[in-house]
Enzyme design. Structure first.
Site, PDB file in Angstrom:
ATOM      1  N   ARG A  94       0.912  -1.236   0.064  1.00  9.98           N
ATOM      2  CA  ARG A  94      -0.056   0.174  -0.149  1.00  9.98           C
ATOM      3  C   ARG A  94       0.817   1.312   0.071  1.00  9.98           C
ATOM      4  NH1 ARG A  94      -4.917  -0.811   2.394  1.00  9.98           N
ATOM      5  NH2 ARG A  94      -3.957  -2.145   4.111  1.00  9.98           N
ATOM      6  N   TYR A  95       1.871   1.153   0.954  1.00 15.33           N
ATOM      7  CA  TYR A  95       2.848   2.428   0.872  1.00 15.33           C
ATOM      8  C   TYR A  95       4.031   2.093  -0.023  1.00 15.33           C
ATOM      9  CZ  TYR A  95       0.024   2.960   4.999  1.00 15.33           C
ATOM     10  OH  TYR A  95      -1.008   3.404   6.006  1.00 15.33           O
ATOM     11  N   ARG A  98       7.154   0.097   2.117  1.00 14.87           N
ATOM     12  CA  ARG A  98       7.161  -1.339   2.960  1.00 14.87           C
ATOM     13  C   ARG A  98       6.135  -2.149   2.490  1.00 14.87           C
ATOM     14  NH1 ARG A  98       5.150   3.612   4.988  1.00 14.87           N
ATOM     15  NH2 ARG A  98       3.527   3.426   6.348  1.00 14.87           N
ATOM     16  N   CYS A 107      -3.209 -18.243  14.137  1.00 16.69           N
ATOM     17  CA  CYS A 107      -2.633 -17.510  15.203  1.00 16.69           C
ATOM     18  C   CYS A 107      -2.741 -18.365  16.653  1.00 16.69           C
ATOM     19  CB  CYS A 107      -3.754 -16.152  15.531  1.00 16.69           C
ATOM     20  SG  CYS A 107      -3.828 -15.176  14.128  1.00 16.69           S
ATOM     21  N   CYS A 111      -8.684 -13.283  18.296  1.00 15.52           N
ATOM     22  CA  CYS A 111      -9.183 -12.063  18.913  1.00 15.52           C
ATOM     23  C   CYS A 111     -10.641 -11.854  18.364  1.00 15.52           C
ATOM     24  CB  CYS A 111      -8.576 -11.013  18.585  1.00 15.52           C
ATOM     25  SG  CYS A 111      -6.617 -11.101  18.929  1.00 15.52           S
ATOM     26  N   CYS A 114     -10.894  -9.203  15.455  1.00 15.58           N
ATOM     27  CA  CYS A 114      -9.825  -9.378  14.507  1.00 15.58           C
ATOM     28  C   CYS A 114     -10.452  -8.705  13.141  1.00 15.58           C
ATOM     29  CB  CYS A 114      -9.540 -10.709  14.270  1.00 15.58           C
ATOM     30  SG  CYS A 114      -8.130 -10.859  13.000  1.00 15.58           S
ATOM     31  N   ARG A 116      -8.999  -9.176  10.254  1.00 15.01           N
ATOM     32  CA  ARG A 116      -8.780 -10.231   9.323  1.00 15.01           C
ATOM     33  C   ARG A 116      -9.624 -11.475   9.583  1.00 15.01           C
ATOM     34  NH1 ARG A 116      -3.004  -8.715   8.866  1.00 15.01           N
ATOM     35  NH2 ARG A 116      -2.738  -6.930   7.516  1.00 15.01           N
ATOM     36  N   ASP A 277     -11.672  -1.585  13.639  1.00 16.08           N
ATOM     37  CA  ASP A 277     -11.840  -1.658  12.292  1.00 16.08           C
ATOM     38  C   ASP A 277     -13.275  -2.208  12.056  1.00 16.08           C
ATOM     39  OD1 ASP A 277      -9.475  -0.851  11.101  1.00 16.08           O
ATOM     40  OD2 ASP A 277      -8.530  -2.640  11.608  1.00 16.08           O
ATOM     41  N   ASP A 314      -7.346   2.950  10.350  1.00 15.28           N
ATOM     42  CA  ASP A 314      -7.324   2.512   9.065  1.00 15.28           C
ATOM     43  C   ASP A 314      -8.545   2.697   8.148  1.00 15.28           C
ATOM     44  OD1 ASP A 314      -5.268   0.784   7.809  1.00 15.28           O
ATOM     45  OD2 ASP A 314      -5.266  -0.018   9.678  1.00 15.28           O
ATOM     46  N   LYS A 321      -3.532   4.086   6.815  1.00 13.67           N
ATOM     47  CA  LYS A 321      -3.753   4.681   8.224  1.00 13.67           C
ATOM     48  C   LYS A 321      -3.661   6.042   8.277  1.00 13.67           C
ATOM     49  CE  LYS A 321      -1.451   0.599  10.155  1.00 13.67           C
ATOM     50  NZ  LYS A 321      -1.472   0.198   8.883  1.00 13.67           N
TER      51      LYS A 321
HETATM   52  C1  LIG Z   1      -0.568  -0.992   8.696  1.00 12.80           C
HETATM   53  C2  LIG Z   1       0.063  -1.230   7.393  1.00 12.80           C
HETATM   54  C3  LIG Z   1       1.633  -0.872   7.411  1.00 12.80           C
HETATM   55  C4  LIG Z   1       2.366  -0.527   8.338  1.00 12.80           C
HETATM   56  O1  LIG Z   1       2.105   0.893   8.507  1.00 12.80           O
HETATM   57  P1  LIG Z   1       3.186   1.841   9.708  1.00 12.80           P
HETATM   58  O2  LIG Z   1       2.560   2.944   9.707  1.00 12.80           O
HETATM   59  O3  LIG Z   1       4.468   1.746   8.925  1.00 12.80           O
HETATM   60  O4  LIG Z   1       3.247   0.857  10.801  1.00 12.80           O
HETATM   61  C5  LIG Z   1       1.978  -1.208   6.157  1.00 12.80           C
HETATM   62  N1  LIG Z   1       1.611  -1.678   5.111  1.00 12.80           N
HETATM   63  C6  LIG Z   1       0.164  -1.980   5.232  1.00 12.80           C
HETATM   64  C7  LIG Z   1      -0.389  -2.490   3.848  1.00 12.80           C
HETATM   65  C8  LIG Z   1      -0.620  -1.787   6.187  1.00 12.80           C
HETATM   66  O5  LIG Z   1      -1.899  -1.795   6.184  1.00 12.80           O
HETATM   67  S1  SF4 Z   2      -5.961  -9.647  15.870  1.00  8.74           S
HETATM   68 FE1  SF4 Z   2      -6.288 -11.298  14.230  1.00  8.74          FE
HETATM   69  S2  SF4 Z   2      -4.532 -11.701  13.254  1.00  8.74           S
HETATM   70 FE2  SF4 Z   2      -4.110 -10.672  15.134  1.00  8.74          FE
HETATM   71  S3  SF4 Z   2      -3.620 -12.245  16.773  1.00  8.74           S
HETATM   72 FE3  SF4 Z   2      -5.821 -11.561  16.981  1.00  8.74          FE
HETATM   73  S4  SF4 Z   2      -6.851 -12.788  15.696  1.00  8.74           S
HETATM   74 FE4  SF4 Z   2      -4.728 -13.054  14.997  1.00  8.74          FE
END
Ligand SMILES: *Cc1c(COP(=O)(O)O)cnc(C)c1O
Ligand code: SF4
Length: 364
Positions: A94-95, A98, A107, A111, A114, A116, A277, A314, A321
């Site tokens: 996305r960025y 990174r 996991c 959670c 979560c 995801r 989220d 997000d 973010k």
């Molecule tokens: C959250 C996230 C990151 C990490 O973001 P930082 O601000 O560097 O902690 C990097 N890539 C994606 C796609 C994300 O969702």
């Molecule tokens: S937030 Fe989601 S991905 Fe992270 S530890 Fe909890 S269940 Fe696993």
């Protein structure tokens, strides 16, 4: 709790009922929840749950409830928009500098909030295939703007130390990859996994490793969890925290400052406090943005600057973010009659930690 529980992770609603974490009448609904979203409570976290407290903040994070069957408008299976930014399986780019690298779909604990939740769990794909793994590594290698690789999932520390060291070597062997960051809940959920072998596996020639610990309540930082973090930090691996602001878990200033202080005591710098989220069936755990901002105001000034995370959201859809903490500075129109000639400077109102307003620059 009894000794016999110590070795087993709870995964079935019937086990939760047997452990008195949920009433028997809830079983049919919980079976429906568990059919859709993975459930796991490790012995370390089970041990922390106070069954006599119906509002126990640890139980609230891990014990499923029928409320998860209720979808709210705006909730989405891919709430932060990973899909549109996934050039190859396992990678989210996305960025520019990174990428996320999702190595595993499992996991130690699941959670209830979560983001995801539709993607993680033993029922989903277990790991990237060998081919997909190599395609992801090739993607990273062929994009020289990638400075940092963030291992997430699932939880990357569910891998064996042997596999972890191979992955770290593959990534650190790419010239432009300087930072490898892991996001994990394992040090609190299953501290014994942070073995000497795992710590050694996390260090790789050619890149710097950072670990981000996900924890949401100070009680999660037990003696064994603190010792696991100390093994990482003592080995020279810097740590940051990430927490999710959760209704009934940490949405009061005492719980939040206790949590941030516990991190700092463990040499973990508070990094992010995530606004909840819009994951499906999680409305009962979300706060409003205004509540989050109010809590951040209460932290500021009253608790050490080391204990201040960034409050971030997000943006749904995949825009990334953004910080959403309270704003302490407001530019003002300069309305003085002679402003045009004498003082073109913009003035600002700056709010201090008590809520009092000051002009900047001060009036002379
Ligand atoms: C959250 C996230 C990151 C990490 O973001 P930082 O601000 O560097 O902690 C990097 N890539 C994606 C796609 C994300 O969702
Ligand atoms: S937030 Fe989601 S991905 Fe992270 S530890 Fe909890 S269940 Fe696993």
């Amino acid at each position: 709790m009894t000794k016999s529980n110590l070795a087993r992770t709870l995964r079935e609603p019937a086990e939760l009922v047997a452990e008195q974490l949920a009433p028997a009448t809830a079983l049919p609904a919980l079976d429906r929840v568990a059919a859709r979203y993975a459930v796991a409570i490790t012995p370390a976290l089970l041990d922390l749950i106070d069954r006599s407290d119906p509002d126990d903040p640890i139980a609230r994070q891990f014990v499923p409830t029928a409320a998860e069957l209720v979808m709210q408008p705006g909730e989405n299976a891919d709430p932060i928009g990973d899909h549109p930014h996934s050039p190859v399986p396992g990678i989210v780019h996305r960025y520019p500098d990174r990428v996320l690298f999702k190595l595993v779909h499992v996991c130690a604990v699941y959670c209830r909030f979560c983001f995801r939740r539709e993607m993680v769990g033993p029922g989903k794909e277990n790991a990237l295939s060998d081919d997909a793994y190599h395609a992801a590594i090739d993607y990273i290698r062929s994009h020289s703007e990638i400075w940092e690789v963030i291992l997430t999932g699932g939880d990357p520390l569910m891998l064996s130390p042997r596999r972890m060291s191979e992955i770290m070597a593959d990534l650190a062997g790419i010239d432009h990859v300087k930072i490898i960051r892991l996001h994990t809940r394992v040090p609190v959920a299953e501290p014994a996994r942070i073995s000497d072998e795992m710590v050694a596996a996390l260090k790789a020639e050619g890149a710097t490793t950072w670990v981000a610990l996900h924890a949401n309540h100070a009680r999660e930082l037990t003696g064994p969890a603190r010792a696991a973090c100390a093994r990482l930090v003592d080995a020279g691996i810097p740590m940051v925290s990430q927490s999710v602001l959760l209704r009934g878990v940490n949405d009061n200033s005492t719980a939040l400052s206790d949590l941030m202080r516990a991190f700092v005591e463990c040499r973990i710098k508070p990094y992010y406090l995530h606004h909840g989220d819009l994951a499906p069936g999680t409305a009962h755990l979300r706060t409003t943005l205004a509540e989050g901002q109010d809590l951040m105001r209460q932290l500021r000034g009253r608790v050490s600057g080391l204990c201040q995370p960034d409050y971030v959201i997000d943006i749904p859809g995949g825009a990334g973010k953004s910080p959403v903490g309270p704003n302490y500075v407001v530019p003002m129109q300069n309305t003085a009659p002679d402003a045009r000639d004498a003082d073109q400077e913009t003035r600002y109102r700056i709010v201090d930690y008590c809520g009092d307003v000051h002009l900047y620059p001060p009036e002379t």
